[in-house]
Write an enzyme that holds these catalytic residues in place. Sequence first.
Site, PDB file in Angstrom:
ATOM      1  N   HIS A  82      45.478  38.325  18.143  1.00 43.29           N
ATOM      2  CA  HIS A  82      44.808  39.549  18.582  1.00 43.29           C
ATOM      3  C   HIS A  82      45.023  40.630  17.536  1.00 43.29           C
ATOM      4  O   HIS A  82      46.133  40.828  17.047  1.00 43.29           O
ATOM      5  CB  HIS A  82      45.368  40.038  19.920  1.00 43.29           C
ATOM      6  CG  HIS A  82      44.799  41.360  20.337  1.00 43.29           C
ATOM      7  ND1 HIS A  82      43.545  41.479  20.894  1.00 43.29           N
ATOM      8  CD2 HIS A  82      45.282  42.627  20.232  1.00 43.29           C
ATOM      9  CE1 HIS A  82      43.289  42.761  21.127  1.00 43.29           C
ATOM     10  NE2 HIS A  82      44.331  43.479  20.739  1.00 43.29           N
ATOM     11  N   ASP A 161      43.911  46.650  34.824  1.00 39.86           N
ATOM     12  CA  ASP A 161      43.898  47.272  33.501  1.00 39.86           C
ATOM     13  C   ASP A 161      42.565  47.965  33.238  1.00 39.86           C
ATOM     14  O   ASP A 161      42.519  49.087  32.729  1.00 39.86           O
ATOM     15  CB  ASP A 161      44.152  46.224  32.412  1.00 39.86           C
ATOM     16  CG  ASP A 161      43.904  46.799  31.032  1.00 39.86           C
ATOM     17  OD1 ASP A 161      44.612  47.745  30.663  1.00 39.86           O
ATOM     18  OD2 ASP A 161      42.975  46.330  30.347  1.00 39.86           O
ATOM     19  N   ARG A 168      42.707  56.518  32.327  1.00 44.28           N
ATOM     20  CA  ARG A 168      43.479  57.087  31.219  1.00 44.28           C
ATOM     21  C   ARG A 168      42.562  57.746  30.195  1.00 44.28           C
ATOM     22  O   ARG A 168      42.910  58.767  29.592  1.00 44.28           O
ATOM     23  CB  ARG A 168      44.324  55.996  30.544  1.00 44.28           C
ATOM     24  CG  ARG A 168      45.516  55.547  31.387  1.00 44.28           C
ATOM     25  CD  ARG A 168      46.073  54.215  30.890  1.00 44.28           C
ATOM     26  NE  ARG A 168      46.358  54.263  29.474  1.00 44.28           N
ATOM     27  CZ  ARG A 168      46.220  53.216  28.651  1.00 44.28           C
ATOM     28  NH1 ARG A 168      45.793  52.058  29.118  1.00 44.28           N
ATOM     29  NH2 ARG A 168      46.510  53.331  27.369  1.00 44.28           N
ATOM     30  N   SER A 183      48.256  47.225  28.435  1.00 47.09           N
ATOM     31  CA  SER A 183      46.820  46.988  28.508  1.00 47.09           C
ATOM     32  C   SER A 183      46.416  45.797  27.641  1.00 47.09           C
ATOM     33  O   SER A 183      45.729  44.878  28.094  1.00 47.09           O
ATOM     34  CB  SER A 183      46.068  48.246  28.060  1.00 47.09           C
ATOM     35  OG  SER A 183      44.682  48.020  28.013  1.00 47.09           O
ATOM     36  N   LYS A 187      45.629  41.366  29.119  1.00 49.86           N
ATOM     37  CA  LYS A 187      44.437  40.541  28.872  1.00 49.86           C
ATOM     38  C   LYS A 187      44.787  39.290  28.081  1.00 49.86           C
ATOM     39  O   LYS A 187      44.249  38.213  28.333  1.00 49.86           O
ATOM     40  CB  LYS A 187      43.378  41.368  28.146  1.00 49.86           C
ATOM     41  CG  LYS A 187      42.792  42.485  29.007  1.00 49.86           C
ATOM     42  CD  LYS A 187      41.628  43.186  28.358  1.00 49.86           C
ATOM     43  CE  LYS A 187      42.041  44.123  27.248  1.00 49.86           C
ATOM     44  NZ  LYS A 187      42.657  45.368  27.711  1.00 49.86           N
TER      45      LYS A 187
END
Length: 433
Positions: A82, A161, A168, A183, A187
Amino acid sequence: MRMVDVIQKKRNGEELTEQEIRFFVDGYTEGSIPDYQASALMMAVYFRGMNDKETATLTQAMVDSGETIDLSSIQGHKVDKHSTGGVGDKISFLTGPIVASVGVPVAKMSGRGLGHTGGTLDKLESLSGFNVEITKEQFIENVNKNKLAVAGQTGNLAPADKKLYALRDVTATVDSIPLIAGSIMSKKLASGADSIVLDVKTGSGAFMKTLEDSEALAREMVNIGNNLGRNTVAVISDMNQPLGYEVGNANEIKEAVEVLQGKRVDDLRRLSLELASHMTILAEVFDTYEEAYAKLEENIENGKAFEAFRKFIEAQGGNVAMIDDLSKLPSSKYQVEVKAPKSGYVSAIDAESIGVAAMYLGAGRATKDDEINHGVGISLKKKIGDEVSEGDTLVVLNSDDEDPTDSIEKVLSAYEIDASKPEELTLIHKVIK
C-alpha cells in the site's frame, strides 16, 4: 454506557477500553450515536492522541464493522503493498509482477483515484478491455494461476472507516496520526493479506510533508499490523518530485512497461525493487534483503517480470497489443512544451503542483463524478539536479486543449531554477519493521 462519558474520558487524556471503543464504533456505524458526539470524540482524539493499544483496538473495530475478504483458497503467503499516495506513483505496476515472478501471490484490491490522476484501476483501464469487475472466483483463480490479480474493492469493507472519514473531512480532524493509521490499516486488514508492506511517502507531493510526520505515521501503521497479527514493514520514500518521468494514466502504464522491459529509470527501479524485496522476505521466499534484491533484479533483466505483467493483463481481458506496442496506448491531440524561463539548475519541483497540472488536463478527478481522460498527462524532461538553459523544455503537456494555460502556469510555479547545483535527493529515507 453513555457516549458523553467516553468523550469526557478521552478529553481528559485517559485511555479508552476496548469495550468503550467498540461501543463507539458500533453505535456510530449503526446510527445510534449522532454526528455531533462522534465529532467531539474525534476532536478529543486529535488533541489527546491514542496509545498503540487503543489505535489497534479502533482499527480492529473498524475491520469488524463490515465484511472481510477470505483469501484462504489462494495458495501461498499473500503479501499486499500500500502506498500513501504521490505523483507519478506507478509502483504497483512494477512490484506486483516483480513479486509474482518468484511465485509470491499478490491479490490486490484497489480503488479509483480522487485527485491528481486516476487510481490504480483507472490507470489499468488505459488498456482497452481490461476488466476490474471480475468475480471473487475469477480473482482467486487468476492469483492461483498467474500469482497476480487486481480488482475493485467489493463488498462492504470497513464501513465505520468510510463514515468516520467523511465526518473527519468536515470537522478538521483528518490529520491525526492514530486516525489516519487506523483508516488505512482497517481497509488493508479487511482485504485479507497475510503480510503488508507500506510505502509511506514524504515531501512536497505527499500527504505527510515532513520526514518526522511520515515516520510517526509509518511506526503507527507497523504497530497496528504487528499487534493485529500481520507482519508489517514500512518503507519511507521521497516524494519531493514526481516518481519517474511520466504523470497521467496511459503515461504511467507506458513508463512502468518500459521499466519492466529493462529501461533504467533509476528511482522507479530502485523503489520497486526495495518494496518487492521486503514483500518476498515476508513471504519467506528469501532469507536476506541482498538475496531478494539480486534475484528480483535478475527477473527484470531476463524478462520474467514483464511476462508476469503480460499474463496478468491478458487474464483480465486487457489488450496486450498495447503493451507490446506502446504507441497503441491512448494519446492526446496536442503536445505542448513548457520552457525554462532562465538558465541554471533545477533545484526543486513541487510534486503536488505537477499533479494538479495533470488534473487540470483531465488526468484526474476533482469530484467522484468526473470522467478520466486516459490519454492526457505530463512528461517531465528535467528533474532536480539537471542543468537547463533558458528556453529548454522542462515538461511536455499531453493535452486535448491547444492552449492549456492553467496547467502551464502550474508547471512553471512548480519548478525552481537556481545558479548552483542542489544536493541529490535521498530516495529511501528509512525502513521500519
